[in-house]
Design an enzyme around this catalytic site. Structure first.
Site, mmCIF file in Angstrom:
data_model
loop_
_atom_site.group_PDB
_atom_site.id
_atom_site.type_symbol
_atom_site.label_atom_id
_atom_site.label_comp_id
_atom_site.label_asym_id
_atom_site.label_seq_id
_atom_site.Cartn_x
_atom_site.Cartn_y
_atom_site.Cartn_z
ATOM 1 N N GLY A 1 45.958 -52.136 -2.552
ATOM 2 C CA GLY A 1 45.543 -51.019 -2.310
ATOM 3 C C GLY A 1 44.683 -50.392 -3.426
ATOM 4 O O GLY A 1 44.594 -50.848 -4.360
ATOM 5 N N SER B 1 43.480 -47.909 -6.297
ATOM 6 C CA SER B 1 44.059 -47.173 -7.572
ATOM 7 C C SER B 1 44.814 -45.783 -7.173
ATOM 8 O O SER B 1 44.111 -45.231 -6.234
ATOM 9 C CB SER B 1 43.242 -47.010 -8.777
ATOM 10 O OG SER B 1 43.469 -46.338 -9.621
ATOM 11 N N ALA C 1 47.139 -45.395 -5.041
ATOM 12 C CA ALA C 1 47.861 -45.468 -3.699
ATOM 13 C C ALA C 1 49.068 -45.537 -3.636
ATOM 14 O O ALA C 1 49.666 -45.405 -2.682
ATOM 15 C CB ALA C 1 47.007 -46.611 -3.097
ATOM 16 N N GLY C 2 49.900 -45.716 -4.754
ATOM 17 C CA GLY C 2 51.187 -45.711 -5.065
ATOM 18 C C GLY C 2 51.989 -47.084 -4.974
ATOM 19 O O GLY C 2 53.285 -47.286 -4.661
ATOM 20 N N ASP D 1 46.462 -54.942 -14.135
ATOM 21 C CA ASP D 1 46.130 -54.368 -15.181
ATOM 22 C C ASP D 1 47.101 -55.021 -16.527
ATOM 23 O O ASP D 1 46.700 -54.714 -17.638
ATOM 24 C CB ASP D 1 46.608 -52.820 -15.288
ATOM 25 C CG ASP D 1 45.770 -52.010 -14.446
ATOM 26 O OD1 ASP D 1 44.455 -52.619 -14.004
ATOM 27 O OD2 ASP D 1 45.931 -50.882 -13.895
#
Length: 191
Positions: free
Chosen positions: A10, A12, A14-15, A40
């Site tokens: 999803g 950035s 978005a959970g 990341d």
């Protein structure tokens, strides 16, 4: 025995990270050690000179990864070092899974090449893709409130992040809390 892989994909903010933590805790409570790996994780290991994002302009950013605002939108460019870093990230996930551990992947899939890279690297493993949706206004609010994101990053990813995967489950973190989202993912995957 090879481990299992759950890819949470999803935008950035978005959970995905919160959901990954909840899933990891659920598996741990059941006596299963799962590792969370995110895109990341590898890029933060690169020297800053190979990264350009926000106000930071790396001297070798064009060879690494660049997130740049062009005509109001954030564009991502990947150079040869960035391409190798993404390949290493996918290989790391596959290696951990092939060692017999479960892996929860916190992913932002932004290109068809990345999709094909995942398909190649994870071939032969039990992989489940989870679509992590969140309304654009909600991810933009989260992005502003977090203070550690380039504003506009989620918007730039919103229309492309779900273009390539075929999903096994879907959760909407704008309307579903973290515990209920974890319940929905586990119920849909039914291992």
């Amino acid at each position: 025995m090879s481990g299992r892989v759950i890819v949470l994909n999803g935008t950035s903010s978005a959970g995905k990270t919160t959901l990954a933590e909840r899933l990891q805790a659920r598996f741990a409570a059941a006596g299963e050690p799962w590792i969370v790996i995110g895109v990341d994780d590898l890029f933060v290991k690169l020297p800053p000179d190979w990264i350009t994002i926000g106000a930071h302009v790396g001297a070798h950013g064009e060879d690494g990864i660049v997130f740049e605002r062009i005509d109001g939108a954030i564009e991502r460019r990947i150079g040869p070092v960035g391409t190798r870093a993404l390949a290493a990230y996918r290989a790391m996930v596959a290696g951990v899974a092939r060692s017999g551990l479960g892996v929860i992947v916190d992913e932002v899939l932004l290109s068809e090449d990345d999709w094909h890279g995942w398909q190649s690297e994870l071939a032969g493993l039990d992989v489940r893709w989870v679509r992590v949706d969140c309304a654009l206004d909600v991810v933009e609010t989260r992005e502003r409130e977090r203070g550690d994101r380039v504003l506009g990053l989620a918007r730039s990813q919103y229309e492309i992040v779900h273009c390539h995967p075929r999903y096994d489950a879907r959760v909407d973190t704008a309307t579903t809390g973290p515990e209920a989202a974890a319940d929905a993912v586990l119920a849909a995957l039914a291992w």
